[in-house]
Design a protein around this motif. Sequence first.
Motif, mmCIF file in Angstrom:
data_model
loop_
_atom_site.group_PDB
_atom_site.id
_atom_site.type_symbol
_atom_site.label_atom_id
_atom_site.label_comp_id
_atom_site.label_asym_id
_atom_site.label_seq_id
_atom_site.Cartn_x
_atom_site.Cartn_y
_atom_site.Cartn_z
ATOM 1 N N GLY A 129 0.832 -1.198 0.000
ATOM 2 C CA GLY A 129 0.000 0.000 0.000
ATOM 3 C C GLY A 129 0.863 1.243 0.000
ATOM 4 O O GLY A 129 2.051 1.195 0.311
ATOM 5 N N ALA A 130 0.238 2.362 -0.385
ATOM 6 C CA ALA A 130 0.997 3.615 -0.383
ATOM 7 C C ALA A 130 1.299 4.003 1.060
ATOM 8 O O ALA A 130 0.492 3.741 1.950
ATOM 9 N N PRO A 131 2.437 4.628 1.284
ATOM 10 C CA PRO A 131 2.731 5.081 2.647
ATOM 11 C C PRO A 131 1.779 6.200 3.058
ATOM 12 O O PRO A 131 1.288 6.940 2.205
ATOM 13 N N SER A 132 1.549 6.283 4.326
ATOM 14 C CA SER A 132 0.679 7.359 4.815
ATOM 15 C C SER A 132 1.458 8.671 4.781
ATOM 16 O O SER A 132 2.674 8.692 4.581
ATOM 17 N N GLU A 133 0.731 9.753 5.017
ATOM 18 C CA GLU A 133 1.367 11.057 5.011
ATOM 19 C C GLU A 133 2.476 11.123 6.049
ATOM 20 O O GLU A 133 3.569 11.638 5.794
ATOM 21 N N ALA A 134 2.187 10.579 7.200
ATOM 22 C CA ALA A 134 3.182 10.620 8.277
ATOM 23 C C ALA A 134 4.423 9.838 7.866
ATOM 24 O O ALA A 134 5.558 10.262 8.113
ATOM 25 N N GLU A 135 4.203 8.704 7.227
ATOM 26 C CA GLU A 135 5.340 7.883 6.804
ATOM 27 C C GLU A 135 6.176 8.604 5.756
ATOM 28 O O GLU A 135 7.408 8.548 5.771
ATOM 29 N N ILE A 136 5.480 9.271 4.848
ATOM 30 C CA ILE A 136 6.223 10.030 3.831
ATOM 31 C C ILE A 136 7.042 11.136 4.495
ATOM 32 O O ILE A 136 8.219 11.339 4.179
ATOM 33 N N CYS A 137 6.415 11.824 5.441
ATOM 34 C CA CYS A 137 7.127 12.887 6.157
ATOM 35 C C CYS A 137 8.389 12.333 6.802
ATOM 36 O O CYS A 137 9.454 12.970 6.784
ATOM 37 N N LYS A 138 8.241 11.147 7.367
ATOM 38 C CA LYS A 138 9.377 10.539 8.032
ATOM 39 C C LYS A 138 10.531 10.317 7.035
ATOM 40 O O LYS A 138 11.686 10.654 7.298
ATOM 41 N N VAL A 139 10.164 9.766 5.880
ATOM 42 C CA VAL A 139 11.185 9.499 4.872
ATOM 43 C C VAL A 139 11.809 10.801 4.368
ATOM 44 O O VAL A 139 13.028 10.903 4.201
ATOM 45 N N LEU A 140 10.976 11.812 4.177
ATOM 46 C CA LEU A 140 11.477 13.103 3.711
ATOM 47 C C LEU A 140 12.461 13.680 4.728
ATOM 48 O O LEU A 140 13.527 14.185 4.369
ATOM 49 N N ALA A 141 12.075 13.584 5.968
ATOM 50 C CA ALA A 141 12.942 14.116 7.016
ATOM 51 C C ALA A 141 14.268 13.372 7.030
ATOM 52 O O ALA A 141 15.339 13.978 7.184
ATOM 53 N N TYR A 142 14.183 12.059 6.842
ATOM 54 C CA TYR A 142 15.396 11.241 6.819
ATOM 55 C C TYR A 142 16.316 11.690 5.693
ATOM 56 O O TYR A 142 17.516 11.932 5.894
#
Lengths: 716, 424, 369
Positions: C184-197
Amino acid sequence: MPSPPPKRVKKELKPLSSRPQFAISSFAPKLPSSSMPPPPVPSTSSKGKGKAKQVEVLDLTEDEVEEQDPEALWVDRFAPSTRDELGVHPKKVNDVAGWLDEAYNPRLSKYRRLLVMSGPSGAAKTATLKILADELDIDILEYRNGSNFTFASDDSRDSMVEQFTSFLARAGMAPALELGPDPSLPPPPSSSSSSSSAPLPPSTRSKRLILLEDLPNTSHYPTKLALRSALQQYLASPRVTCPLVVIVSEALARPGVGLDAESTSGEGRRGESVDARSVCGIDVLQAPGCREISFNPIAVTIMKKALTKILDRVYASKSSGGLLPTSARPAVGTLEIIIAHSNGDIRSALMSLQFLASNPELAAATGATLLGAGKETGKGKKRKSDGEVKGAASKAQVKKLLQYVTARESSLFIFHALGKVLYSKRWGESADDDKKDLDRQGIQQEQEIDRLPKHLRKEWTRKPSKVNPDVLFAEAPIDSDVFLSYMHHNYTAFTNDIDECLGIVEGMSTADGLMRLEGEDWLQRVSLTSQYSFNTAVRSTLLHLPSPVPRRKQVLRKSALWEKMRETRANEEGIEEMYRKKDGIALVPPFEFEAGEEDGGGWRGGGGSQRSRRSLTTELVPYVGVIRQKGTKGALSFFTELATFPPVPSSHYQATITGETLGEKDVDEDEDLAVVKEEPEDEEMAEAEAEVLKLEEEEEAVGELLWDPEDDIEDD
Amino acid sequence: MAPSSTTQKVDAFAMMRQAAAGKKPSAAAEASPPKASGSGSSSKAANSGGPAVAPMFKPKGSGLGAGPKHVADVENQPWVEKYRPKNLEEVSAQDHTVQVLKKTLGNSNLPHMLFYGPPGTGKTSTILALCKQLFGPELFRSRVLELNASDERGISVVRDKIKNFAKTTVTTNHDPNYPAPPFKIIILDEADSMTQDAQSALRRIMESHSRITRFCLICNYVTRIIEPITSRCSKFRFKPLDVSSTELRLKEICLKENVDCPDDALRALIKTSDGDLRRAITYLQSASRLHSATTPPTPLTAISVQEIGGVVPDGVMAELAKALGVESGAEDVEMGEPSGRTVGAFETVQRAVEKVVREGYSATQVLTQLHDLLILDPLVSPRAKAKIALTLGETDKCLTDGADEELQLLNACAKIRKAVSEAA
Amino acid sequence: MSLLVDKWRPKTLDELAYHEDLSERLRALAQTDFPHTLFYGPSGAGKKTRIMCTLKELFGPGVDKLRIEQRTFLTPSKRKIEINVVQSNYHIELTPSDAGNWDRSVVQEVLKDIAQTQQVDLNAKKRFKVVIINEADLLSRDAQSALRRTMEKFTANLRVILCANSTSRIIGPIRSRCLLLRVGAPSEAEICKVLAYAAKKERLSLPEHVATLLARISQGNLRRALLSLEALHTQDPTFKTVSASHSLLTGTKQSASDLDSVPRPDWEKYAGRAAEKILGEQTPERLLEVRGMLYELLVHCIPAPLIISTISKRLMDRVDEEIKADVVYWAAFYEHRLRLGSKPIFHLEAFCARIMSVYKQHLLGIGFD
């Protein structure tokens, strides 16, 4: 040249119809019916030769003609025999002659290897070549492939090309004398002009050229490629000893048919018309050793002159050797109609003429009446004659007959057909027009229409249309999907509001949905579906256009669709190219570059995976275009280009249809659209006669415009 | 077709015997190539024809037939093959058919047969079991030809392969333990995907070779078989398996394979597979694989079964249904958000659909489950149901044509919502 | 100068930032005899990254040694087609749908090749080779049944990993032979996490609201989120232009300018402008203008279905509640037509004309129904 191995010779003993034939022109095989008028054939020499060889007599004099078999085709009997008789512009003839001359000049011959003569059929390409060859004392070695009628499998088709290739190799690279005639051919008949009499040596002439007129089936993609590479090889080969002449009879684009199942990548989608470029390929045409000379259709005046000359011979009085009574001679008017219908194809015109003459009844009728008309009336001049009444009666007959005889040639030009649809003329819109259109050719006459059920009446009732889509479909010069693309390009200018647009474009969308070319049997369905989709689109366009259609000096333009499709594909290919480069957006994203090792065979530090095309075009390219915007060059500037869009015009911008105007060869006889016409000068003309003349006038106008593309036909 | 020469016949026999002995035609056989292609008389044609026959046999036949070809991977062998019924007795559920067929075992006469019914109901298993019982392992290879019509469905297959097999005569020596009636059986799987031309060609072959050949056609839709063929066959309809026989079979496999399958997982398995035993067994194997891979192995769960079956979990469906204005069963109430949001109704649908699509569920699956959910809902009016059914059908067609999943799903949901709210 | 999205892509199952349970399963499966699998899920959810991580788990670092090749296949009609193939000693990856109608030949030939060659590397951790087939849902039915046969026949030394956006177009027999793995697509929070990383790795200071905005407009597509982060950074290194009170963040009604002021690819903005044009005026001249824009999009290689869905999304954001359903109906309708026909412009234009007509009627207060 290494003489063919015995096995090969044996192979060639197959029935004549199943293999390519090549021979020196003096024993040249009978020309395929699609070629230019072959020289007249003495009846004596054609006996007992079966389907095989006949003698070409290139220098027939007029006296000989009159001894000819009256049954022979006029095309054969009255073929041109000298430069002057050719209906070709002298400049073209000189071009060809000059090329041929240079081709045998040892210093220049390297650059005169391949001559491509292109032009519509019946433009006297072959005749020109034959006459010049004779003048310059050149032997013509012609390639023919005979197996057009067998259903060739892929293999045998390929082998046909192979045969051609090996023919080229043998014929082109062999010194003249070693090339004997095909052993399986019947012995050459003797003739007055043929200088050779025994199989070897075949000719005393030292100069030879290879003529390729009967092209392999180039709509078959592999065959086409093979042909092109054969030509390229020929151009490149150092051992070539004689020039090659390819004659390409151009034909209109019929993309629907040319469309290959493999079209996703190639030329298939584009209209695959047969012309020099599509046959030989641009690489061949641009090669230094290649020259293309394109022939125009025979000009009206020249054709008229030539035909009149022939008529003079045919209908000369018995005493001077005429074949038919002068009284039966077709009138000038008839002649002009025929010429106009022929689209510059002199062969076709001659055929029609002969057919007309062969019908004694008709010939008599026209002879009696129109002859008078032709003889006594100058253009637009008043005249009174005995034949007048009878002429009125038979005029319709001639017209009708000519329709049959020349039906194929009188197909509508795209411009005209488009105009018919987009102007969507209906009965009762204008009294003047109705009067004019009454009983006019190409106009659907007013007829009773069943009334619609009540609930549909308000929205859908229309005046009876003057356009018959079925006839249009039959006459349309191009395939329906090309036609639709033209219609699509132009329709908005003919509408007043968005709902009309919707109705029209919705019809086109439906039509396109019908035309899906998929599955095993699409080829079988294509004819049917294209008919349905043509009707769907045309009828819904006619239905939804306002009545009457507003006249705002609309100009019909060429469709941008094909060009846009081409651009799209070019860009796609550009992206594809990028796959192989390492500009940071490769097919496989490398994770870590290890310094210095990038240029090794493989990608280091990877674990990468292919990018999908879709993500490439919609995500990577657009973003990379932005990310790498600074200091980009080369490959990346292409991305930047792809990633950015032109500014959108302000809301006050008024869009207009753009594109090349339709015109070239696309003439219309509908006065509303374009053609400037002179009214007949004399008001008092008798009504029946007026119509005859009007017809002549009209056709004349068409004819002249046809051959003069410079004419601005867009003026209203 | 011109009859083959004597030597060629001998070759064919040689090949069959070899096959019966469980060997693939070896290099020796290739030196005198078996006549398999029929039409070509040159050795080249026969050579290429020989190996081409092999793939025509479905591999699954090899497990049952003579020599196992590549079953070395017993561990990995699909359970569907492993637990395929060995005889008619073992065939699940299709009592009537089995009864009739059993009789034929005794009297060594068999009509042409046409098996039809939904997938996974035991059609192929039944005929294979029957053949096995008729001929035994020795003769199986030489007497039974199993063709998958969708593999090579052209007319040429019917012409060459079938005709060739049909016209070879039968050998007489056989294992006395089996009835081995004097004919061969050609099994045509997925016969409904054969082209019309191939079917009519087949019809003629059926007529001319019926003395020594029996055909068994297997298909999902009997209507796609041309009338002249169906009228020549005895038709057997295979019903979808009932819950109890599926359960029985699955439990049996669980026992043999040592799978810990709790009742709720089993129920989910049966529901997900929808009367298709093959699917149920496949899912069971996949699920057990997943669960046994962990250390320590865990019992199967309903969730993982649903995941394997690509089924959208009930909670997600309930949420979607709610956005469409349908409050389904009470047990899912806690899943929903507090009602009375300010966003427009359309946007609610839009968000719900977006969520489902982002999760990666396939639109077809969502539609199927929406169908089950809505059509059975007593609170939705019949009129609305009719409209919904229409919408679902149209959407399914569009999806089959390859249309965009999200747009289609959104459109369908918007229409369903409208239908539901109009009726209320 | 590789892209952010490539640079920080996880290489092992442990590095994957979300869907831990799935990673866990994959790890477990890699220990056993790996089954045929089908990864499905929306674009940019991380399917391929997961596949590559799984390969690494299966075979170790050897899978990193990649070769890119162009393979030439001969179709039955003797036409040559070229397909890009990426392979290591242990796997081969290809996209047969690139071959269009000839995907079947490609599938058959490649798989047969692989299946008939034994694993040469004696140190290999597994006996089998892996074939990764991208865009499996775009394969023709013929190619799919060919695939099915091969999968049955060569289980011993071949594992197939299919990668698809949806299972809808995968035929049943294949589905039932594969282990279905949904990504499934990552949630918004998960995307934020990856972006921050990624931002941390690149030493960028990425304000939280910017990350949220990027996550939101990426619509669950992580690849896009990362690309737009990089694009935004190039244009605006300090992220000043994105205000914390952007309407997309606050959830208020969106204006056209707000929709345009987020870092989207140019083509999306352009499609948005086409949508605005449609709503601005409904005349034949305007339709002609929109046609020009549609052509522009097509020439930029934007797939026609995507053009329709992008324009319709923008329209849905902008029109009144009453006609939203109409917009989506016609979008779905013409998008379907696109699949049937061969000239995208007809259907795109018909869609635009239809919306103009609907919108005009709506403005006139007649209502469409």
